[in-house]
Design an enzyme around this catalytic site. Structure first.
Site, PDB file in Angstrom:
ATOM      1  CE  LYS A 179      -1.945   3.056   2.699  1.00  0.00           C
ATOM      2  NZ  LYS A 179      -2.122   4.180   1.771  1.00  0.00           N
ATOM      3  N   GLY A 232       6.723   5.200   8.286  1.00  0.00           N
ATOM      4  CA  GLY A 232       5.828   6.352   8.390  1.00  0.00           C
ATOM      5  C   GLY A 232       5.955   6.987   9.756  1.00  0.00           C
ATOM      6  CB  THR A 234       6.332   7.897  16.000  1.00  0.00           C
ATOM      7  OG1 THR A 234       7.699   7.946  15.542  1.00  0.00           O
ATOM      8  CG2 THR A 234       6.290   7.169  17.332  1.00  0.00           C
ATOM      9  N   GLY A 237       2.688   4.148  13.443  1.00  0.00           N
ATOM     10  CA  GLY A 237       3.346   2.896  13.835  1.00  0.00           C
ATOM     11  C   GLY A 237       2.723   2.311  15.098  1.00  0.00           C
ATOM     12  CD  GLU A 254      13.282   1.036   9.647  1.00  0.00           C
ATOM     13  OE1 GLU A 254      13.718   1.987  10.318  1.00  0.00           O
ATOM     14  OE2 GLU A 254      13.812  -0.083   9.639  1.00  0.00           O
ATOM     15  CB  CYS A 288      12.880   9.151   8.619  1.00  0.00           C
ATOM     16  SG  CYS A 288      13.786   8.094   7.505  1.00  0.00           S
ATOM     17  CD  GLU A 389       9.873  13.027  11.751  1.00  0.00           C
ATOM     18  OE1 GLU A 389       8.779  12.487  12.009  1.00  0.00           O
ATOM     19  OE2 GLU A 389      10.790  12.456  11.141  1.00  0.00           O
TER      20      GLU A 389
HETATM   21  P1  NDP Z   1       1.998   8.296   7.795  1.00  0.00           P
HETATM   22  O1  NDP Z   1       2.331   7.439   8.951  1.00  0.00           O
HETATM   23  O2  NDP Z   1       0.864   9.195   7.878  1.00  0.00           O
HETATM   24  O3  NDP Z   1       1.739   7.429   6.482  1.00  0.00           O
HETATM   25  C1  NDP Z   1       2.583   6.380   6.096  1.00  0.00           C
HETATM   26  C2  NDP Z   1       1.742   5.305   5.456  1.00  0.00           C
HETATM   27  O4  NDP Z   1       0.844   4.762   6.417  1.00  0.00           O
HETATM   28  C3  NDP Z   1       0.879   5.803   4.305  1.00  0.00           C
HETATM   29  O5  NDP Z   1       0.797   4.806   3.321  1.00  0.00           O
HETATM   30  C4  NDP Z   1      -0.458   6.032   4.992  1.00  0.00           C
HETATM   31  O6  NDP Z   1      -1.550   6.014   4.087  1.00  0.00           O
HETATM   32  C5  NDP Z   1      -0.492   4.845   5.928  1.00  0.00           C
HETATM   33  N1  NDP Z   1      -1.404   4.999   7.069  1.00  0.00           N
HETATM   34  C6  NDP Z   1      -1.904   6.141   7.599  1.00  0.00           C
HETATM   35  N2  NDP Z   1      -2.722   5.852   8.639  1.00  0.00           N
HETATM   36  C7  NDP Z   1      -2.747   4.503   8.770  1.00  0.00           C
HETATM   37  C8  NDP Z   1      -3.397   3.596   9.660  1.00  0.00           C
HETATM   38  N3  NDP Z   1      -4.212   4.017  10.640  1.00  0.00           N
HETATM   39  N4  NDP Z   1      -3.179   2.273   9.493  1.00  0.00           N
HETATM   40  C9  NDP Z   1      -2.354   1.826   8.541  1.00  0.00           C
HETATM   41  N5  NDP Z   1      -1.728   2.632   7.644  1.00  0.00           N
HETATM   42  C10 NDP Z   1      -1.900   3.956   7.768  1.00  0.00           C
HETATM   43  O7  NDP Z   1       3.337   9.057   7.464  1.00  0.00           O
HETATM   44  P2  NDP Z   1       3.536  10.132   6.354  1.00  0.00           P
HETATM   45  O8  NDP Z   1       3.016   9.674   5.054  1.00  0.00           O
HETATM   46  O9  NDP Z   1       3.103  11.433   6.858  1.00  0.00           O
HETATM   47  O10 NDP Z   1       5.121  10.060   6.212  1.00  0.00           O
HETATM   48  C11 NDP Z   1       5.955  10.878   6.914  1.00  0.00           C
HETATM   49  C12 NDP Z   1       6.461  10.196   8.166  1.00  0.00           C
HETATM   50  O11 NDP Z   1       7.201   9.033   7.838  1.00  0.00           O
HETATM   51  C13 NDP Z   1       7.386  11.078   8.932  1.00  0.00           C
HETATM   52  O12 NDP Z   1       6.931  11.220  10.245  1.00  0.00           O
HETATM   53  C14 NDP Z   1       8.719  10.339   8.918  1.00  0.00           C
HETATM   54  O13 NDP Z   1       9.450  10.451  10.077  1.00  0.00           O
HETATM   55  C15 NDP Z   1       8.367   8.953   8.629  1.00  0.00           C
HETATM   56  N6  NDP Z   1       9.413   8.312   7.882  1.00  0.00           N
HETATM   57  C16 NDP Z   1      10.235   7.407   8.506  1.00  0.00           C
HETATM   58  C17 NDP Z   1      11.247   6.800   7.827  1.00  0.00           C
HETATM   59  C18 NDP Z   1      12.118   5.779   8.474  1.00  0.00           C
HETATM   60  O14 NDP Z   1      12.720   5.004   7.758  1.00  0.00           O
HETATM   61  N7  NDP Z   1      12.198   5.724   9.778  1.00  0.00           N
HETATM   62  C19 NDP Z   1      11.502   7.100   6.428  1.00  0.00           C
HETATM   63  C20 NDP Z   1      10.585   8.039   5.870  1.00  0.00           C
HETATM   64  C21 NDP Z   1       9.574   8.600   6.594  1.00  0.00           C
HETATM   65  P3  NDP Z   1      -2.131   7.407   3.501  1.00  0.00           P
HETATM   66  O15 NDP Z   1      -1.029   8.026   2.733  1.00  0.00           O
HETATM   67  O16 NDP Z   1      -3.244   6.942   2.652  1.00  0.00           O
HETATM   68  O17 NDP Z   1      -2.540   8.224   4.674  1.00  0.00           O
END
Ligand code: NDP
Length: 486
Positions: A179, A232, A234, A237, A254, A288, A389
């Protein structure tokens, strides 16, 4: 937001076919350089996740896990080659979709092929052990695939971060339901098509697009899925951990970061200043690993701030399609406004804005979600810009007086993903690297990511590791077999 022409419709990939969502709805994908709708994408539902899981399970049962590792490797090498054959197409798609400078998008798509190749090679190197147990007999372990795995990825490095999970998951013999983030679904869907073109059986790679709160949550909770790999926020997560508890799913997370860049007075300050703007402003700070806190020894504080600010002014902000552009817009207008609010908060809390933090004056960028890289000096650990962040082009500088204080400040965050140490004293470099609670540290550079080495976070930055052989093992179950020889 404008619509130049009727945007193309993009469908999901389930069981080797392009399909609409179960209820036929779509959502718009808007590029952030000029606010144009560039695609209408199928909006999946939990029923589509059910379909994808069934297709993935069928592909798993009909042989992906049981063909020889060499055959899986051959198909994955072919997949890497197909990605290379479509390098420019995928790079343009990624750049346009999220406003990523084309130079960065080209680099990332090249790395996607490298990651798939690394794991194609690793397929035949995954093995168990023999163990000299006390009881007379023969004991050995098997590394087995988990089954169907769900991969949920963000928008900042869309296909690149997806490849970090696709590579090890497929190499270990799993089938996947991927996804992508709703801001950036286009390269993931194209990848699903290319996997079929490369000869991977239908159902091995399924791509379900749609909202995280429904599609993502359905993947995290699904009892037909044995593991979720997630990158994504925290908070997301944490929600995935809760949802995954229903069938004790394996999880790799991550998550966010607030990484320190620690500069000692004996460091090569010119090199630090020349390279480090990219460690926080690259990808418009939506990284990140962004070194969003500069901790600098007080005796060189003024010099470092001056050098860093000068180097920041030289970072080329512009149209992502220009090969000379180093930093494009933020991913969306919403994200731009969020980051601008942090800049305001920094000012209000008394930090000094040395450079940037405002939209560029170039009229060619006036329709986009742009914000110039911002450097705050005189920041303190209590400030919001230091604690949270930001995920945007904002860095805060904090002085320190001793090695112990530097380590204490570096660790004064719930995150623990990455960081850098700049010093010519090798003993100090090692002491500080050991003292910092992060999963990845760079000394005299800002390179956190190596395909061959593990990547991931301590504390609230994550669970498990991407990349390297560690990630391959994360997508397996280990079985111990004891044979009584009496
Ligand atoms: P999100 O956590 O909002 O989204 C990441 C993914 O999770 C998207 O595909 C999103 O879908 C999906 N998602 C959202 N809500 C849910 C849920 N309740 N259940 C399951 N899946 C869900 O993060 P962002 O897209 O805003 O990305 C930015 C974040 O990612 C930053 O905070 C950053 O720190 C982190 N990040 C971490 C990295 C690492 O390796 N540690 C690397 C890159 C980013 P949808 O888009 O449809 O909302």
């Amino acid at each position: 937001m404008t619509t130049d022409q009727t945007p193309p419709t993009v469908r999901m990939i389930i069981g080797g076919a392009q399909v609409d969502g179960a209820d036929g709805r779509t959502f718009d994908v808007v590029e952030p350089h000029a606010g144009t709708t560039i695609a209408r994408v199928a909006e999946g539902t939990p029923a589509d996740v059910d379909r994808a899981v069934a297709a993935a399970q069928a592909a798993f049962d009909s042989g992906w896990a049981t063909i020889t590792a060499a055959e899986r490797a051959r198909l994955m090498f072919r997949l890497a080659q197909v990605v290379r054959d479509h390098h420019e197409e995928l790079s343009q798609l990624e750049s346009r979709n999220i406003g990523k400078p084309i130079s960065g998008a080209r680099w990332e798509i090249g790395r996607v092929a490298d990651v798939i190749e690394f794991y194609a090679g690793a397929t035949t190197k995954l093995h168990g052990e023999t163990i000299p147990v006390t009881r007379p007999g023969f004991d050995f372990t098997l590394r087995e695939p988990i089954g169907v795995v769900g991969l949920i990825v963000p928008w900042n490095f869309p296909l690149y971060l997806a490849s970090w999970k696709l590579g090890p998951a497929l190499a270990a013999g799993n089938t996947v339901v991927l996804k992508p983030a709703s801001y950036s679904p286009l390269t993931a869907v194209r990848f699903g098509e290319l996997a079929l073109e490369a000869g991977l059986p239908a159902g091995v790679v399924n791509v379900v697009t749609g909202p995280g709160g429904t599609v993502g949550a359905a993947i995290a909770a699904h009892h037909g899925i044995g593991k979720v790999g997630f990158t994504g926020e925290t908070a997301t997560g944490q929600e995935i951990m809760r949802l995954a508890a229903g069938n004790i799913k394996k999880i790799s997370l991550e998550l966010g970061g607030k990484s320190p860049n620690i500069v000692f007075a004996d460091a090569d300050l010119e090199r630090f200043a020349a390279e480090s703007p990219y460690s926080v402003f690259d990808n418009c700070g939506q990284d990140c690993c962004a070194r969003s806190r500069i901790l600098v020894e007080r005796s060189v504080h003024d010099k470092v701030v001056a050098l860093f600010a000068e180097a920041t002014k030289k970072v080329k902000v512009g149209d992502p399609s220009d090969p000379a552009t180093e930093v494009g817009p933020l991913v969306s207008f919403r994200q731009r406004d969020r980051v601008a609010a942090y800049v305001e908060a920094g000012r209000a809390e008394g930090a000094e804005l040395v450079v940037g933090g405002v939209p560029p004056t170039d009229p060619a960028l006036s329709r986009g979600a742009y914000l110039l890289p911002a450097v705050f000096d005189r920041a303190t650990t209590e400030m919001k810009i230091v604690r949270e962040e930001i995920f945007g082009p904002v860095v805060a500088v904090i002085p320190f007086d001793s090695e112990d204080e530097a380590v204490r400040l570096a660790n004064a965050t719930p995150y623990g993903l990455s960081g850098s140490v700049w010093t010519r004293d090798i003993g100090r470099a090692i002491r500080v690297s050991k003292g910092i609670q992060t999963g990845v540290i760079s000394v005299n550079c800002n390179n956190s990511v190596h395909i061959e080495a593990p990547f991931g976070g301590y504390k609230m930055s994550g669970l498990g590791r991407d990349l390297g052989m560690d990630a391959l093992r994360e997508y397996t179950e280990v079985k111990n077999v004891f044979v009584d020889l009496s």
